[in-house]
Structures are given as C-alpha cells and as structure tokens.
Write an enzyme that holds these catalytic residues in place. Sequence first.
Site, PDB file in Angstrom:
ATOM      1  N   GLU A  85       1.024  -1.188   0.056  1.00  0.00           N
ATOM      2  CA  GLU A  85      -0.048   0.077   0.213  1.00  0.00           C
ATOM      3  C   GLU A  85       0.883   0.995  -0.115  1.00  0.00           C
ATOM      4  O   GLU A  85       1.699   1.522   0.908  1.00  0.00           O
ATOM      5  CB  GLU A  85      -1.032   0.184   1.262  1.00  0.00           C
ATOM      6  N   CYS A 100      -2.623   8.888   3.208  1.00  0.00           N
ATOM      7  CA  CYS A 100      -2.222   8.373   1.714  1.00  0.00           C
ATOM      8  C   CYS A 100      -3.229   8.474   0.960  1.00  0.00           C
ATOM      9  O   CYS A 100      -3.059   8.531  -0.582  1.00  0.00           O
ATOM     10  CB  CYS A 100      -1.661   6.894   1.758  1.00  0.00           C
TER      11      CYS A 100
END
Length: 465
Positions: free
Chosen positions: A214, A248
């Site tokens: 990720e 993010c």
Amino acid sequence: MTDARELQEQFEAQRRAFAAEPFPSLATRRDRLARLGTLCRRHRDEIARAISQDFGHRAEAESRLAEIATVLQAVRHARRHLRRWMRPRRAAVPWRLKPGRARVHRQPLGVVGIIAPANYPWNLALLPAVDALAAGNRVMIKPSEHTPATSELMARLAARYFSAEELCVVLGGAETARDLSALTFDHLLFTGSARVGREVARSAAANLTPITLELGGKTPAIIGPDADLAKAAERIAFGKWLNAGQTCIAPDHVLIDAPRLTAFVEALRAAVSDFYPRGAASDDYTAVPGSRQRARLEAMLEEAHDRGCRVIALGERVELPGGAVKLPPTLVIDPNAGLTLMQEEIFGPWLPILGVRDFEAALDHVNAGPRPLALYAFTDDAERRRRVLETTHSGGVVFNDTLWHNAVPALPFGGVGESGMGAYQGEAGFRRFSLERSVFLQARHTAVGLLNPPYRRWLLRLLGF
C-alpha cells in the site's frame, strides 16, 4: 530494538504454534478479534496520548476517529461475518465430471508479517492484523520507529492481551524492517512509500514471499461543472487537512474548470476558517512531526514560490514546545507540472489547484500520470460518473466526498500500479490472508473412466462435439 536472531526465534515460535493449530475454530478466531477490540477500547485514552506525543500535537478527535474507531469497526464487521467467510464455497462441475463435487476451501496461510508507517501508527498496523487474525493466521507487526511512544505502547498491550505465538509487536528501526522482510512469511504486508516498498518487494522476492503493498501516490480531486462549490470545498478541506494532509488517500491536488477556480479558492478559504478558526494554532489541527519531513515540505513550497506560483497560506506557521511544528493549510495555484510539488506525493498541508479546460481535460490529466490510490470526483451527472469509472484507474473512487470509502469495512482497500498491489479490509482481507484451496470429490460411480486410454475414435468425436 529486536535483532535478526530474536526475529527469527519469534518467527519460528509462531510457525510452530501454527503447525500445532493449523485451522483455528470460529470460536478461537472470534476470541482473538474480541481481545484486539478490548485492547483498543479499554486503552483508547492512552493510545490517543501516545500518538499526540509522537506527533508533537495530534487532535484527539482525529486519533479516536481515524485510528481507534476504524479498528473497532473492522473487528465488529469481521466477527459478524466470519462464519460465512469461513464456510467452503461450492463450485460448479462440468457435466463430464458429474456426479463429482467441487468446492473452494479457505485455509489460513500461516504466519503474516505487517510493516506499518508513522502517519496512522495504530490504524495501519492493526487494520490488516484484524484481517489476518480473522483468517486464522499468526501475526508479527513492525510499527514505525518514528512513533516510538505509540509503538512501545502497542508492544506492551499486545503482550498483555495475546501470547507472542498469536500476535507480537517487534520494535526497531529500518534495519529491523529489512530483517523482518527477509523472513519466510506466508504473506507480508507493507504500507509506506514507493521507494521503501520496492526494497521490501526485492527482499521478499528472494523467498518468493507473497506481498501486499500500500504505497499512496498523487490522489486527484476533480470538480465537475455541476458541483456545488461550497459543499465540494468543505469535503475536500476535511479530506486534505485531516492529520495535516498526512494521509495516503488525502486529496493531493484539485482539478477544476478554469473560470471557477477563483470562486473555489474562496470557498476553500471559508471552509478552512470554519474548521480551524485560529488557523494552524487551533487544537483540532495536527502537527507535522519530524524535521526531515518538514524540510521536504518547506523545500517544495519554496520551489513553487521561486518559480512564480501564486501561494495562499490560510494561516501561520506555529512552533510548539519540544520542537514540533504546525504547518498551515496552503494553496498553490496553477503550479508548473515540473515542480517537485507536482511530481511527488505531497503528504502534507499544501494543496495545488489547477485550472483545466473542462471535465474531459481533467480526466486526461489523471490518465497522464501514475494510477492513484484514490480518485475523488464531484458531480451528480450520471454520464460523467460513468466516464470516471470506465476511463480511469485508481485503487478506489469516491463521488461527492473524500476518504470515506476507507471507512466502509465491506469495501476492499488497496492500490493499483505505482500506488500499490493487492487489497485488504473485510472479506477482501480475509481472502488476502487465506489460501483458497481447490477441492474435488470424485463419486464412487462415475463415467470418467471412459476417458482412460487407449483412446477410441468415438471419444475424439465426442470431445470435438
């Protein structure tokens, strides 16, 4: 700090424990999840204090909302649906093989490793652990060395609520992370930068360890011509300046038709004023920890200044006791594509706003760059939504808001291309950390013996049919 020998010993202990109980019962898995939920619920005040200590200042509501509540929600969702997820799934059998039967059997992988980042030190360590425990695995977590108070609290609480053979937290810096990624895990999940993600992937490749990455990226927000500017500004402001932009999936830049850019800037100014009446000095606004991270962000902004960009600071820089700093929400208008600000993930409170010709030009801009972890589009028009879904790629899509897809436990969370590989959360996470094993049960009386050699001409004609 945990050295390589201790890591190997802990890994082997978990491996032995898994071999002794390779398929934990539904009751055992639910108990492990319940203990993780109890850990988070009982100690939420300590958790929030530790995170705030690491950041220099972290809004308590943000820690409760984005760190603790998300883990508790994931635990509840997994415990509620676990019986169904564990159930073998029937598979269709071709007529030639009937009355044989087939199914998919979901089996724990074994030992799962998790390497977590500093921006959400509790959430991004324990959310994947929920999925791994639900799938029946043993778990080793390496939290970030940049959040020492949170990491030490996590290690201490994990040891209180779990045996080390069930779930353990190992402390250390970059060297410990490298040693961990070199272990022969049955699956390894890493959350962080693309640069470090590549190193983790190279290390895992030596053992052919399956990985989930990720990695974030430059998440765009597109403002459609039919969008309500005030509402879009409010929702982008929430997504961008939650955690001071250190998310993010925070909006990295905004694309809007050029004639409405000025009006959108004013709407953003009003939204930020409503959220943070004292600007960066507001208690609900979070600090940016780490001198290295602040220097990187300030260099980005200075470069934009030097290249003649219009920069609008929506507050003042605030120095805190102990050296922590709050960097104010700041807009950068129509930055050049060559600026560092437009080449790298910002991961901070700067927000570029680009005027484009129209909605199609915004889509072209998105498709010209790496595929992002998320994409936000503000429009009620069904055709524009279809264009977003069918002509772009991203890990997730949200219409008329930001961030909230990550709060839906039934939705998979993950990236694509440079923003990552693989997804977890909910059933997607259960499957990520399970072996989906093909099972075929042959019937006692079956016609498949007719397919044995020597092959007859009638069989060839039948196969051709």
